[in-house]
Design a protein around this motif. Structure first.
Motif, mmCIF file in Angstrom:
data_model
loop_
_atom_site.group_PDB
_atom_site.id
_atom_site.type_symbol
_atom_site.label_atom_id
_atom_site.label_comp_id
_atom_site.label_asym_id
_atom_site.label_seq_id
_atom_site.Cartn_x
_atom_site.Cartn_y
_atom_site.Cartn_z
ATOM 1 N N THR A 1 0.838 -1.201 0.000
ATOM 2 C CA THR A 1 0.000 0.000 0.000
ATOM 3 C C THR A 1 0.874 1.253 0.000
ATOM 4 O O THR A 1 2.034 1.217 0.385
ATOM 5 C CB THR A 1 -0.919 0.036 1.243
ATOM 6 O OG1 THR A 1 -0.115 0.098 2.427
ATOM 7 C CG2 THR A 1 -1.828 -1.177 1.307
ATOM 8 N N GLN B 1 -2.583 -1.254 -3.194
ATOM 9 C CA GLN B 1 -3.343 -0.032 -2.998
ATOM 10 C C GLN B 1 -2.389 1.148 -3.175
ATOM 11 O O GLN B 1 -1.635 1.491 -2.273
ATOM 12 C CB GLN B 1 -3.997 0.020 -1.620
ATOM 13 C CG GLN B 1 -4.854 1.262 -1.439
ATOM 14 C CD GLN B 1 -5.606 1.255 -0.118
ATOM 15 O OE1 GLN B 1 -5.263 0.542 0.804
ATOM 16 N NE2 GLN B 1 -6.633 2.062 -0.043
ATOM 17 N N SER C 1 -1.069 5.098 -3.702
ATOM 18 C CA SER C 1 -1.373 6.307 -2.947
ATOM 19 C C SER C 1 -2.232 7.278 -3.744
ATOM 20 O O SER C 1 -2.776 8.215 -3.194
ATOM 21 C CB SER C 1 -0.076 7.003 -2.523
ATOM 22 O OG SER C 1 0.684 7.347 -3.673
ATOM 23 N N SER C 2 -2.357 7.042 -5.043
ATOM 24 C CA SER C 2 -3.089 7.954 -5.913
ATOM 25 C C SER C 2 -3.768 7.172 -7.031
ATOM 26 O O SER C 2 -3.326 6.090 -7.392
ATOM 27 C CB SER C 2 -2.105 8.969 -6.508
ATOM 28 O OG SER C 2 -2.624 9.577 -7.652
ATOM 29 N N THR C 3 -4.814 7.760 -7.589
ATOM 30 C CA THR C 3 -5.476 7.128 -8.735
ATOM 31 C C THR C 3 -4.678 7.342 -10.008
ATOM 32 O O THR C 3 -5.046 6.829 -11.061
ATOM 33 C CB THR C 3 -6.902 7.691 -8.929
ATOM 34 O OG1 THR C 3 -6.814 9.107 -9.070
ATOM 35 C CG2 THR C 3 -7.796 7.324 -7.764
ATOM 36 N N ASP D 1 -8.854 0.984 -4.406
ATOM 37 C CA ASP D 1 -8.958 2.416 -4.646
ATOM 38 C C ASP D 1 -8.292 3.148 -3.478
ATOM 39 O O ASP D 1 -8.623 2.905 -2.320
ATOM 40 C CB ASP D 1 -10.440 2.802 -4.749
ATOM 41 C CG ASP D 1 -10.657 4.263 -5.082
ATOM 42 O OD1 ASP D 1 -9.810 5.101 -4.714
ATOM 43 O OD2 ASP D 1 -11.691 4.568 -5.689
ATOM 44 N N PRO D 2 -7.359 4.062 -3.749
ATOM 45 C CA PRO D 2 -6.660 4.752 -2.659
ATOM 46 C C PRO D 2 -7.557 5.670 -1.828
ATOM 47 O O PRO D 2 -7.240 5.968 -0.684
ATOM 48 C CB PRO D 2 -5.575 5.560 -3.375
ATOM 49 C CG PRO D 2 -6.003 5.639 -4.780
ATOM 50 C CD PRO D 2 -6.861 4.446 -5.058
ATOM 51 N N SER D 3 -8.675 6.112 -2.368
ATOM 52 C CA SER D 3 -9.539 7.022 -1.620
ATOM 53 C C SER D 3 -10.559 6.280 -0.764
ATOM 54 O O SER D 3 -11.215 6.881 0.068
ATOM 55 C CB SER D 3 -10.261 7.978 -2.577
ATOM 56 O OG SER D 3 -11.074 7.237 -3.469
ATOM 57 N N THR D 4 -10.692 4.984 -0.968
ATOM 58 C CA THR D 4 -11.609 4.171 -0.167
ATOM 59 C C THR D 4 -10.927 2.844 0.123
ATOM 60 O O THR D 4 -9.765 2.666 -0.171
ATOM 61 C CB THR D 4 -12.926 3.881 -0.933
ATOM 62 O OG1 THR D 4 -12.635 3.008 -2.020
ATOM 63 C CG2 THR D 4 -13.579 5.154 -1.436
ATOM 64 N N SER D 5 -11.667 1.933 0.652
ATOM 65 C CA SER D 5 -11.097 0.601 0.839
ATOM 66 C C SER D 5 -11.776 -0.412 -0.081
ATOM 67 O O SER D 5 -11.698 -1.601 0.129
ATOM 68 C CB SER D 5 -11.238 0.168 2.297
ATOM 69 O OG SER D 5 -12.590 0.163 2.665
#
Length: 167
Positions: free
Chosen positions: A100, A129, A131-133, A155-159
């Protein structure tokens, strides 16, 4: 065993024949594992990819009973370029790998992930995972060659998963 925020220690030697799981926040200090024959799970947080951390992982892959490994990159990753000696190790026991916090934009980071995959022939499951999309699309393409491994991209902004690659 969990080790984190050890500020006054520069070198820690762990000699624990009954240790099964180790969670360590790597940082400005280094550690070595001497007698850990029952260690099956390890989590490294704050991973920067500096030479000492890569050497520790290489040693763990070739000499330990490690079956699960989680690596969480830190904010200031400085992934070193792997040299030929780094590739001289293999783990025939590691089955689960989770990485991650990596950017995926650095060639050194992609080579590091490629290194872990190529040196773990019995790996069954890998979770990534970034750190960024904005992760490089080269990474999922690179992983397609490892059909025996179940891969999840989170998705780095969610799990929740970006997508799931089945073999």
């Amino acid at each position: 065993m969990t080790l984190c925020d050890v500020k006054s220690v520069t070198l820690l030697k762990i000699d624990s024949p009954n240790l099964q799981f180790l969670n360590v926040r790597v940082g400005r200090w280094s550690f070595s594992l001497n007698d850990t024959p029952t260690l099956v799970g390890m989590k490294l947080t704050g991973f920067r990819g500096v030479r000492g951390e890569v050497d520790l992982l290489r040693s763990m892959l070739s000499t330990s009973t490690l079956q699960e490994l989680e690596i969480s990159f830190g904010q200031q990753s400085k992934m070193v370029k792997l040299n030929d000696d780094d590739w001289n190790c293999t783990s025939n026991l590691l089955r689960v790998l989770k990485i991650t916090g990596f950017s995926g934009e650095s060639e050194n980071e992609r080579n590091f992930i490629r290194f872990l995959l190529s040196r773990t022939p019995v790996l069954e499951r890998m979770t990534l995972q970034p750190s960024s999309t904005l992760v490089s699309w080269e990474l999922p393409q690179m992983l397609e060659g490892y059909r025996h491994v179940k891969k999840n991209f989170i998705d780095p902004s969610t799990s929740s998963p970006f997508f799931h690659l089945e073999s």
